[in-house]
Scaffold this motif. Structure first.
Motif, PDB file in Angstrom:
ATOM      1  N   THR A 108     -10.902  27.662 -35.413  1.00 43.80           N
ATOM      2  CA  THR A 108     -11.671  26.588 -36.044  1.00 43.80           C
ATOM      3  C   THR A 108     -11.912  26.892 -37.520  1.00 43.80           C
ATOM      4  O   THR A 108     -11.808  26.010 -38.383  1.00 43.80           O
ATOM      5  CB  THR A 108     -13.014  26.393 -35.314  1.00 43.80           C
ATOM      6  OG1 THR A 108     -12.753  25.965 -33.965  1.00 43.80           O
ATOM      7  CG2 THR A 108     -13.880  25.365 -36.017  1.00 43.80           C
ATOM      8  N   VAL A 141      -9.708  21.897 -32.512  1.00 48.49           N
ATOM      9  CA  VAL A 141     -10.704  22.919 -32.870  1.00 48.49           C
ATOM     10  C   VAL A 141     -11.928  22.798 -31.958  1.00 48.49           C
ATOM     11  O   VAL A 141     -11.969  21.960 -31.055  1.00 48.49           O
ATOM     12  CB  VAL A 141     -11.124  22.785 -34.348  1.00 48.49           C
ATOM     13  CG1 VAL A 141      -9.962  23.119 -35.275  1.00 48.49           C
ATOM     14  CG2 VAL A 141     -11.651  21.378 -34.650  1.00 48.49           C
ATOM     15  N   GLU A 142     -12.936  23.649 -32.239  1.00 44.54           N
ATOM     16  CA  GLU A 142     -14.192  23.643 -31.478  1.00 44.54           C
ATOM     17  C   GLU A 142     -13.916  23.805 -29.982  1.00 44.54           C
ATOM     18  O   GLU A 142     -14.379  23.029 -29.140  1.00 44.54           O
ATOM     19  CB  GLU A 142     -14.993  22.352 -31.732  1.00 44.54           C
ATOM     20  CG  GLU A 142     -15.276  22.033 -33.189  1.00 44.54           C
ATOM     21  CD  GLU A 142     -16.240  23.008 -33.850  1.00 44.54           C
ATOM     22  OE1 GLU A 142     -16.873  23.786 -33.126  1.00 44.54           O
ATOM     23  OE2 GLU A 142     -16.346  22.984 -35.092  1.00 44.54           O
TER      24      GLU A 142
END
Length: 247
Positions: A108, A141-142
């Protein structure tokens, strides 16, 4: 194992336990070992000489959540260990490398704060890895909960020449499915940059290792992550090591 194709058996940590997810879904976790340090020692006895560890809770929380388990792994084995999941600040990078990690994986952070990756890569030679997780060719991401507009290849190119040790490239659609590695996508990424590229997501059989090694392109693929197929017994460790060209 100089210049050998690198094999990275994976320990994915959820709530202190070694698990495997299906396509990154935390609700679809299969537990394999409640003792991560024991799992690390098992991999060493199988003949592997490095470890890939992911803090799954950390990836979603944005901070290290399985620190005790990671430190237990580091205490149990002298193998080089690379860790990803929730590492998004310079302080975290410094602390984990001080704790004994060989390499830190930034995923990320690579999208959100590329300057952090570049400055860390200059400060810690050969110890910063970029994780590029892709859904339909775009970066997720995340903890894979969000898919960005950034193309995986374009993100990879941002880190050319800054000292990044490797890129770990994951096809999310195949992760944990044992449907076979996405050789074409991995080879495309390897050809796009001079940074070593490690394949991840969907490895199903020893033949996948051979296919990655033999992939046609300008640059060789550097290695692969071994996950579900290794835990399920579909890949024999000795056969995998032989296919990788290691003695």
């Amino acid at each position: 194992m100089t210049n050998a194709f690198e094999l990275w058996p994976a320990i994915d940590l959820k709530d202190g336990t070694c698990v495997r997810l299906l396509r990154g879904d935390m609700d679809k976790a299969t537990a394999f070992n409640t003792d991560p340090a024991d799992q690390a020692m098992r991999f060493k006895k199988m003949g592997f000489d490095r470890l890939h560890v992911v803090d799954l809770n950390g990836a979603f929380a944005g901070d290290s959540a399985n620190g005790d388990a990671v430190r237990a792994i580091l205490a149990a084995t002298d193998m080089p260990v690379q860790l990803g999941g929730g590492i998004r600040t310079r302080a975290q990078i410094d602390a984990w490398l001080d704790a004994g990690l060989s390499r830190v994986i930034l995923g990320t952070a690579a999208l959100r704060d590329p300057d952090l990756v570049k400055t860390a890569a200059k400060a810690f030679e050969n110890q910063i890895v970029v994780g590029i997780d892709a859904r339909d060719g775009r970066v997720a991401v995340e903890g894979w909960a969000e898919t960005s507009d950034m193309k995986a290849v374009e993100l990879a190119k941002q880190f050319e020449g800054c000292g990044v040790a490797a890129l770990i490239v994951t096809d999310i659609s195949r992760d944990g499915t044992k449907t076979g590695i996405n050789v074409d996508f991995t080879a495309e990424m390897a050809d796009a940059v001079s940074i070593p590229v490690i394949a991840s997501g969907g490895l199903a059989r020893v033949e996948d290792i051979s296919a990655l090694r033999e992939a046609k392109g300008r640059r060789a693929i550097a290695g692969t992550i071994l996950g579900r197929a290794l835990y399920d017994g579909d890949i024999d460790p000795a056969d995998a090591i032989k296919a990788a060209g290691a003695e």
